[in-house]
Design a protein around this motif. Structure first.
Motif, PDB file in Angstrom:
ATOM      1  N   PRO A 122       0.802  -1.227   0.000  1.00 58.47           N
ATOM      2  CA  PRO A 122       0.000   0.000   0.000  1.00 58.47           C
ATOM      3  C   PRO A 122       0.835   1.278   0.000  1.00 58.47           C
ATOM      4  O   PRO A 122       0.288   2.373  -0.185  1.00 58.47           O
ATOM      5  CB  PRO A 122      -0.805  -0.126   1.305  1.00 58.47           C
ATOM      6  CG  PRO A 122      -0.006  -1.035   2.171  1.00 58.47           C
ATOM      7  CD  PRO A 122       0.700  -1.979   1.253  1.00 58.47           C
ATOM      8  N   PHE A 123       2.130   1.169   0.235  1.00 62.72           N
ATOM      9  CA  PHE A 123       3.065   2.304   0.169  1.00 62.72           C
ATOM     10  C   PHE A 123       4.447   1.729  -0.095  1.00 62.72           C
ATOM     11  O   PHE A 123       4.677   0.520   0.014  1.00 62.72           O
ATOM     12  CB  PHE A 123       3.049   3.125   1.461  1.00 62.72           C
ATOM     13  CG  PHE A 123       2.955   2.295   2.717  1.00 62.72           C
ATOM     14  CD1 PHE A 123       4.051   1.604   3.200  1.00 62.72           C
ATOM     15  CD2 PHE A 123       1.750   2.188   3.395  1.00 62.72           C
ATOM     16  CE1 PHE A 123       3.971   0.835   4.337  1.00 62.72           C
ATOM     17  CE2 PHE A 123       1.656   1.412   4.546  1.00 62.72           C
ATOM     18  CZ  PHE A 123       2.760   0.739   5.020  1.00 62.72           C
ATOM     19  N   ASP A 124       5.402   2.609  -0.488  1.00 66.71           N
ATOM     20  CA  ASP A 124       6.775   2.150  -0.709  1.00 66.71           C
ATOM     21  C   ASP A 124       7.350   1.629   0.606  1.00 66.71           C
ATOM     22  O   ASP A 124       7.271   2.307   1.642  1.00 66.71           O
ATOM     23  CB  ASP A 124       7.646   3.296  -1.228  1.00 66.71           C
ATOM     24  CG  ASP A 124       7.265   3.751  -2.620  1.00 66.71           C
ATOM     25  OD1 ASP A 124       6.448   3.048  -3.254  1.00 66.71           O
ATOM     26  OD2 ASP A 124       7.776   4.793  -3.067  1.00 66.71           O
ATOM     27  N   THR A 125       7.912   0.420   0.567  1.00 65.49           N
ATOM     28  CA  THR A 125       8.461  -0.177   1.788  1.00 65.49           C
ATOM     29  C   THR A 125       9.872  -0.681   1.523  1.00 65.49           C
ATOM     30  O   THR A 125      10.278  -0.914   0.383  1.00 65.49           O
ATOM     31  CB  THR A 125       7.600  -1.358   2.271  1.00 65.49           C
ATOM     32  OG1 THR A 125       7.583  -2.366   1.266  1.00 65.49           O
ATOM     33  CG2 THR A 125       6.185  -0.920   2.576  1.00 65.49           C
ATOM     34  N   SER A 126      10.602  -0.871   2.629  1.00 63.30           N
ATOM     35  CA  SER A 126      11.963  -1.386   2.515  1.00 63.30           C
ATOM     36  C   SER A 126      11.936  -2.902   2.400  1.00 63.30           C
ATOM     37  O   SER A 126      11.222  -3.579   3.156  1.00 63.30           O
ATOM     38  CB  SER A 126      12.781  -0.981   3.740  1.00 63.30           C
ATOM     39  OG  SER A 126      14.073  -1.553   3.675  1.00 63.30           O
ATOM     40  N   ALA A 127      12.723  -3.424   1.471  1.00 66.13           N
ATOM     41  CA  ALA A 127      12.816  -4.870   1.298  1.00 66.13           C
ATOM     42  C   ALA A 127      13.867  -5.481   2.204  1.00 66.13           C
ATOM     43  O   ALA A 127      13.935  -6.716   2.321  1.00 66.13           O
ATOM     44  CB  ALA A 127      13.135  -5.204  -0.154  1.00 66.13           C
ATOM     45  N   MET A 128      14.700  -4.647   2.856  1.00 64.98           N
ATOM     46  CA  MET A 128      15.806  -5.157   3.670  1.00 64.98           C
ATOM     47  C   MET A 128      16.020  -4.273   4.887  1.00 64.98           C
ATOM     48  O   MET A 128      15.602  -3.113   4.914  1.00 64.98           O
ATOM     49  CB  MET A 128      17.114  -5.187   2.841  1.00 64.98           C
ATOM     50  CG  MET A 128      17.049  -5.984   1.554  1.00 64.98           C
ATOM     51  SD  MET A 128      16.806  -7.750   1.817  1.00 64.98           S
ATOM     52  CE  MET A 128      18.352  -8.182   2.614  1.00 64.98           C
TER      53      MET A 128
END
Length: 498
Positions: A148-154
């Motif tokens: 639903p929003f830009d998120t961190s993959a790490m």
């Protein structure tokens, strides 16, 4: 893969005659080698139909093998209206629907009912935790962007612009509200799944960065624009169709629905099934005694039918009471009635006459399959169906998989799985005319036939992973057999029996 009991690409058999001197069935001689009803070595049937030579067989194997061969060669006086004797063999083939056609008829019956009731029996909405094993009654459409929003993959740092970067004191954790934007040359620590600050260029993984003595962040390797950022809507946008109508609800489907914003799902209701256990000789507890035997089908059928997607509404024990059977059939509101026993022509086999009295239409009256050939499928006057299973336990399993399974699958809106085949570890003796269903275990991409596979036996079935479909005439070791999977061997009883 094969769509029938006959394997595609089967190697040719040799031209030797059958063991009793008759022409081979379907151009195929009887089979050597194997488990129940199969031959393990040099033994042969003599001209009297007797087995000469042990060849690794015990008494139960010999009796099964003899019954299969002698059944096809026994002469009989045709009953009035019955098929004439074969001029080649002098014996008469019993009636019944071919096995594959019987399964297709059951599937067609279920689809007809489902189409007729699409409007009259509306979908139901159930909480996610109650939807496992049901079928989506409408497409699953995303209620939100995923993510639903830009998120961190790490885990690491959100950075803006080229390095080195000044590291802010604040950090961003998963679940935090929208963080402050990053200025060029800034970085902030960030956790996997956390919301990306506006103006972030990339995420620098923890193992790819180092802090100097002044607390400035340096990259150990090049970091590309957008690296390790899961952008909004990467998986789907709000309104996208995620899954079509008719999709079975599995654990991943439940997870996807939850992620997409659902608390409940629109599903097709489970077909309702009522079980009628027939037979005065059946005990419900204790050991067999005084000519009475324990009922094996009453405990076995309800959980098996639930595995097949049914809601079992009742299990009723009627004995051999024809009047009670008629009242039970005409008074039931179940989508499917399953009876056990009473499908043959004995003095207390009431199923056929009661169905006639109730005005039912027989869609399948006997199937060319062993065990279980006296099974039947009937359409009642109000459009509901009845599957009559033979009373012998393994014969009842055969009827369950031949007629009840495809009917329930179609009623519930499930599609049939693609058929598949595996080579047999041992040859299996075939019936002269009928398909055989033989319990097998699957080991190292081979299907190994099991002992104790007589019509009244469940010992082999209890150890089985699947049933092998053996065509008339049998199969040799190494030839492929179509397999009918047992669902709990694939997914585990904790899932299948919910």
């Amino acid at each position: 893969m094969t769509t029938s009991g006959n394997s595609v690409g089967r190697p040719p058999v040799n031209d030797r005659p059958s063991v009793d001197g008759r022409p081979p069935v379907d151009g195929r001689p009887p089979v050597d080698g194997g488990a129940l009803g199969e031959f393990d070595g040099p033994g042969e049937f003599n001209d009297l139909g007797e087995f000469d030579g042990p060849a690794g067989l015990d008494d139960r194997d010999v009796q099964e093998a003899l019954s299969l061969v002698n059944e096809g060669r026994t002469a009989a006086v045709p009953a009035p209206g019955s098929p004439p004797a074969s001029p080649e063999t002098g014996h008469r083939h019993h009636g019944g629907t071919p096995w594959q056609r019987a399964r297709a008829l059951a599937d067609r019956a279920g689809r007809s009912v489902r189409a007729a009731r699409r409007n009259s029996r509306a979908a139901v909405r159930v909480p996610l935790e109650d939807a496992l094993g049901l079928v989506l009654a409408s497409p699953l459409t995303a209620l939100t962007d995923l993510p639903p929003f830009d998120t961190s993959a790490m885990d690491g740092w959100a950075v803006a612009g080229p390095g080195p970067w000044r590291v802010r004191d604040d950090g961003v954790l998963a679940g935090d509200a929208e963080p402050a934007p990053l200025a060029d040359g800034e970085a902030t620590s960030i956790a996997t799944g956390a919301r990306i600050p506006r103006d972030t260029t990339a995420v620098l993984r923890t193992e790819h960065g180092r802090l100097d003595a002044a607390g400035r962040l340096h990259a150990r390797r090049d970091t590309g624009h957008g690296q390790d950022i899961r952008t909004r809507g990467q998986e789907c946008r709000s309104g996208d169709q995620l899954l079509p109508e008719g999709t079975p609800v599995t654990p991943p489907v439940l997870g996807l629905a939850a992620a997409a914003g659902y608390d409940t799902l629109a599903v097709s209701p489970r077909p309702r099934v009522e079980i009628l256990v027939l037979g005065d000789e059946l005990l419900t507890e204790g050991r067999p005694r005084d000519g009475l035997i324990r009922d094996a089908l009453g405990p076995m059928l309800p959980p098996w039918l639930r595995v097949l997607g049914a809601e079992v509404t009742a299990v009723r024990r009627l004995g051999d009471d024809a009047g009670a059977l008629l009242r039970a059939i005409t008074g039931s509101d179940a989508d499917l009635i399953v009876t056990t026993g009473g499908t043959a022509a004995g003095p207390v086999d009431h199923v056929h006459p009661i169905l006639h009295k109730a005005g039912a239409e027989l869609l399948v009256d006997g199937v060319q399959v062993r065990p279980g050939h006296p099974m039947l499928l009937a359409r009642l006057q109000d459009g509901r169906h009845l599957v009559g299973l033979p009373g012998n336990p393994l014969a009842a399993v055969s009827g369950l998989l031949t007629l009840a399974q495809p009917l329930l699958r179609a009623l519930g809106g499930n599609s049939a799985p693609d058929p598949y085949a595996l080579p047999l570890a041992e040859g299996v003796q075939g019936h002269p005319h009928d398909t055989r269903l033989v319990p097998v275990v699957l080991r190292a991409d081979r299907a190994r036939p099991l002992h104790y596979a007589g019509p009244a036996m469940l010992r082999g079935m209890a150890a089985a992973d699947a049933l092998a479909v053996i065509p008339p005439g049998g199969l040799r070791a190494g030839e492929e057999s179509e397999l009918l999977d047992l669902p709990w061997t694939l997914a585990g009883t904790g899932v299948c029996f919910t």
